[in-house]
Design an enzyme around this catalytic site. Structure first.
Site, PDB file in Angstrom:
ATOM      1  N   HIS A  91       0.873  -1.188   0.000  1.00 27.90           N
ATOM      2  CA  HIS A  91       0.000   0.000   0.000  1.00 27.90           C
ATOM      3  C   HIS A  91       0.908   1.236   0.000  1.00 27.90           C
ATOM      4  O   HIS A  91       2.028   1.187   0.540  1.00 27.90           O
ATOM      5  CB  HIS A  91      -0.828  -0.065   1.291  1.00 27.90           C
ATOM      6  CG  HIS A  91      -1.894   0.972   1.441  1.00 27.90           C
ATOM      7  ND1 HIS A  91      -1.622   2.274   1.790  1.00 27.90           N
ATOM      8  CD2 HIS A  91      -3.243   0.888   1.311  1.00 27.90           C
ATOM      9  CE1 HIS A  91      -2.766   2.951   1.882  1.00 27.90           C
ATOM     10  NE2 HIS A  91      -3.767   2.130   1.591  1.00 27.90           N
ATOM     11  N   ASP A 106       3.305  -4.650   7.489  1.00 24.94           N
ATOM     12  CA  ASP A 106       2.035  -3.931   7.470  1.00 24.94           C
ATOM     13  C   ASP A 106       0.921  -4.973   7.601  1.00 24.94           C
ATOM     14  O   ASP A 106       0.635  -5.722   6.673  1.00 24.94           O
ATOM     15  CB  ASP A 106       1.931  -3.160   6.144  1.00 24.94           C
ATOM     16  CG  ASP A 106       0.595  -2.450   5.987  1.00 24.94           C
ATOM     17  OD1 ASP A 106      -0.307  -2.678   6.818  1.00 24.94           O
ATOM     18  OD2 ASP A 106       0.454  -1.679   5.022  1.00 24.94           O
ATOM     19  N   GLN A 121      -4.377  -5.464   6.711  1.00 21.59           N
ATOM     20  CA  GLN A 121      -5.406  -6.345   6.139  1.00 21.59           C
ATOM     21  C   GLN A 121      -5.357  -7.746   6.736  1.00 21.59           C
ATOM     22  O   GLN A 121      -6.112  -8.618   6.312  1.00 21.59           O
ATOM     23  CB  GLN A 121      -5.244  -6.442   4.615  1.00 21.59           C
ATOM     24  CG  GLN A 121      -5.472  -5.150   3.881  1.00 21.59           C
ATOM     25  CD  GLN A 121      -6.904  -4.639   4.009  1.00 21.59           C
ATOM     26  OE1 GLN A 121      -7.835  -5.379   4.295  1.00 21.59           O
ATOM     27  NE2 GLN A 121      -7.077  -3.340   3.798  1.00 21.59           N
ATOM     28  N   LYS A 168     -10.058  -1.275  10.582  1.00 20.37           N
ATOM     29  CA  LYS A 168     -10.186  -2.434   9.680  1.00 20.37           C
ATOM     30  C   LYS A 168     -10.407  -3.720  10.469  1.00 20.37           C
ATOM     31  O   LYS A 168     -10.465  -4.804   9.907  1.00 20.37           O
ATOM     32  CB  LYS A 168      -8.941  -2.556   8.800  1.00 20.37           C
ATOM     33  CG  LYS A 168      -8.801  -1.362   7.841  1.00 20.37           C
ATOM     34  CD  LYS A 168      -7.616  -1.538   6.954  1.00 20.37           C
ATOM     35  CE  LYS A 168      -7.199  -0.260   6.256  1.00 20.37           C
ATOM     36  NZ  LYS A 168      -8.082   0.124   5.153  1.00 20.37           N
ATOM     37  N   CYS A 193      -4.685   2.399  -3.687  1.00 12.61           N
ATOM     38  CA  CYS A 193      -3.452   2.892  -3.045  1.00 12.61           C
ATOM     39  C   CYS A 193      -2.304   1.920  -3.257  1.00 12.61           C
ATOM     40  O   CYS A 193      -1.500   1.670  -2.337  1.00 12.61           O
ATOM     41  CB  CYS A 193      -3.659   3.147  -1.554  1.00 12.61           C
ATOM     42  SG  CYS A 193      -4.766   4.492  -1.227  1.00 12.61           S
TER      43      CYS A 193
HETATM   44  C1  LIG Z   1      -2.393  -2.812   3.634  1.00 10.65           C
HETATM   45  C2  LIG Z   1      -2.730  -1.413   4.082  1.00 10.65           C
HETATM   46  N1  LIG Z   1      -1.769  -0.639   4.587  1.00 10.65           N
HETATM   47  C3  LIG Z   1      -2.006   0.607   5.018  1.00 10.65           C
HETATM   48  C4  LIG Z   1      -3.263   1.145   4.939  1.00 10.65           C
HETATM   49  C5  LIG Z   1      -3.491   2.534   5.451  1.00 10.65           C
HETATM   50  O1  LIG Z   1      -4.300   2.447   6.603  1.00 10.65           O
HETATM   51  P1  LIG Z   1      -4.849   3.745   7.305  1.00 10.65           P
HETATM   52  O2  LIG Z   1      -5.491   4.568   6.223  1.00 10.65           O
HETATM   53  O3  LIG Z   1      -5.829   3.233   8.317  1.00 10.65           O
HETATM   54  O4  LIG Z   1      -3.699   4.440   7.922  1.00 10.65           O
HETATM   55  C6  LIG Z   1      -4.298   0.406   4.391  1.00 10.65           C
HETATM   56  C7  LIG Z   1      -5.637   0.987   4.206  1.00 10.65           C
HETATM   57  O5  LIG Z   1      -6.354   0.657   3.300  1.00 10.65           O
HETATM   58  C8  LIG Z   1      -4.031  -0.922   3.963  1.00 10.65           C
HETATM   59  O6  LIG Z   1      -4.997  -1.683   3.455  1.00 10.65           O
END
Ligand SMILES: Cc1ncc(COP(=O)(O)O)c(C=O)c1O
Length: 419
Positions: free
Chosen positions: A132, A209, A212, A235, A377
């Site tokens: 992301h 990260d 998900q 999430k 993203c």
């Molecule tokens: C894999 C992953 N990383 C980072 C993020 C960013 O998360 P946040 O917008 O809650 O900071 C997301 C959000 O969709 C995500 O799916």
């Protein structure tokens, strides 16, 4: 993956009592019941989370840590109890290893900023191509500040991380490897324990990260042996505005705080400021107290569920969703392994013939089906797949077979309109 009309449509776990706890899902839009397949963007919230936050504001609203009155004591106890809860939930060794942030994005930025003094010109940072943007851009900024070099870890033709290429890249002894646990765009799952072990053998720090992953998989940061693990409350059935930065104590303790000010200090004078101990030194300012308490309620909610049954139910739903899409025809799925050896988690990415993903999303919305369309993203991943974007349907613990059937029926109508 090939179409398979004979896949089971029965045997789903009867989880209506769980679904009933999500008030948002009880609505109809137009003449259709809401079909929410956008959980990867944000999950719906159970009543218990909404109630916990309301109760804080109605009964216990006070700032944490500083005041000597009962409301503040209660608020502080609740807030710190969630830290303990999160530590237990992800199997961290110490609760000081849990830092409350505003989300995954902030957590990664805190690590990338915090490492600035430790990174030298020409140090190598490896990033998962499926990452992301939140796990790309902060490292690019770190590279700008330090002269470090960023290299993407390539993917195989079926969009899985290419282990051979990774092994090759590790020979250059990177300083840090930034991985995703589960891809937000495709739902592909990395063999995270192996990837971390390989990085550690090469002497690299690791950040995972888990945005998900955390709602779907049991997370054990000690078993994983990562240095940093990050995720967002929203999430995993909790509120927006709160996230977690887990870090191994020794690593967290060497990060330069990205934010400075109140709460994170031991002493301040105009000559010199001494920072406080972990976790406070990385939590400057008034935190998102109600949101942290809501996150605690979300964890309690998750821990009260039959996780194994839910996991099996989600896996069955995912296979059903993928097969129903393929059976529909004119659908391309992305990130599904050709030999079916890897199962995806949470999300299914697809396009309808050569139609624009946005058109598909809008026409589905007219039938009360909520999915997400775009680059998710993950622009480097999209360009590797030679796509400007795609549709993504994602599920959660409240998703049932009826949702999938409603979605497939609506998508068939979209096909009839567009093709
Ligand atoms: C894999 C992953 N990383 C980072 C993020 C960013 O998360 P946040 O917008 O809650 O900071 C997301 C959000 O969709 C995500 O799916």
């Amino acid at each position: 993956m090939k179409p398979n009309p004979s896949l089971p449509s029965a045997d789903f776990y009867d989880h209506q009592p769980i679904r009933d706890q999500f008030p948002t899902l009880k609505q109809t839009i137009g003449d259709h019941p809401l079909c929410y397949l956008d959980t990867a963007a944000t999950s719906q919230k159970p009543q218990a989370v909404i109630d916990a936050m309301t109760e804080y504001y109605q009964l216990n609203n006070a700032n944490v840590h500083r005041a000597a009155h009962q409301l503040s004591t209660r608020a502080t106890q609740q807030y710190e109890a969630v830290r303990q809860q999160v530590a237990h939930f992800i199997h961290a060794k110490h609760q000081q290893e849990i830092i409350f942030t505003h989300g995954t994005t902030e957590s990664i930025n805190m690590v990338a900023y915090g490492l600035t003094a430790q990174v030298q010109p020409n140090d190598l940072i490896l990033i998962d191509t499926a990452a992301h943007h939140a796990n790309i851009v902060p490292w690019q900024e770190l590279a700008k500040r330090t002269g470090a070099i960023i290299k993407p870890i390539p993917l195989t033709a079926d969009a899985q991380l290419d282990i051979n290429a990774y092994e090759q890249l590790l020979q250059a002894k990177p300083t840090l490897v930034a991985l995703c646990h589960v891809s937000n765009a495709l739902g592909t799952v990395n063999p995270i324990i192996d990837l971390i072990a390989m990085a550690k053998n090469a002497g690299a720090l690791t950040l995972v990260d888990g945005a998900q992953a955390v709602a779907h998989l049991e997370i054990d940061v000690q078993q994983m042996d990562c240095d940093f693990y990050v995720f967002s409350g929203h999430k995993m059935y909790g509120p927006t505005g709160v996230g977690i930065l887990y870090g191994r104590f020794e690593q967290l303790n060497t990060l330069t705080p990205m934010l400075t000010g109140g709460e994170m200090i031991k002493t301040v004078s105009f000559d010199r400021t001494e920072y406080g101990e972990l976790p406070n030194r990385l939590e400057a300012g008034t935190p998102a107290i109600a949101e942290v308490i809501g996150l605690g309620a979300a964890i309690t909610f998750l821990q009260g569920l039959p996780r194994e049954q839910i996991k099996a139910h989600e896996q069955l739903l995912m296979r059903y969703l993928q097969q129903q899409l393929l059976n529909l025809g004119d659908i391309t799925l992305y990130g599904v392994s050709n030999d079916n050896s890897q199962s995806n988690i949470g999300s299914v990415a697809f396009n309808v013939a050569n139609e624009h993903h946005q058109d598909v999303g809008i026409l589905l919305d007219q039938q009360a089906v909520a999915i997400r369309c775009g680059h998710h993203c993950a622009m480097p991943l999209m360009s590797q797949l030679k796509l400007s974007g795609c549709c993504r349907a994602s599920i959660g613990i409240y998703t049932n077979k009826h949702d999938i059937d409603q979605f497939i029926h609506a998508l068939n109508t979209v096909k009839e309109l567009l093709l």
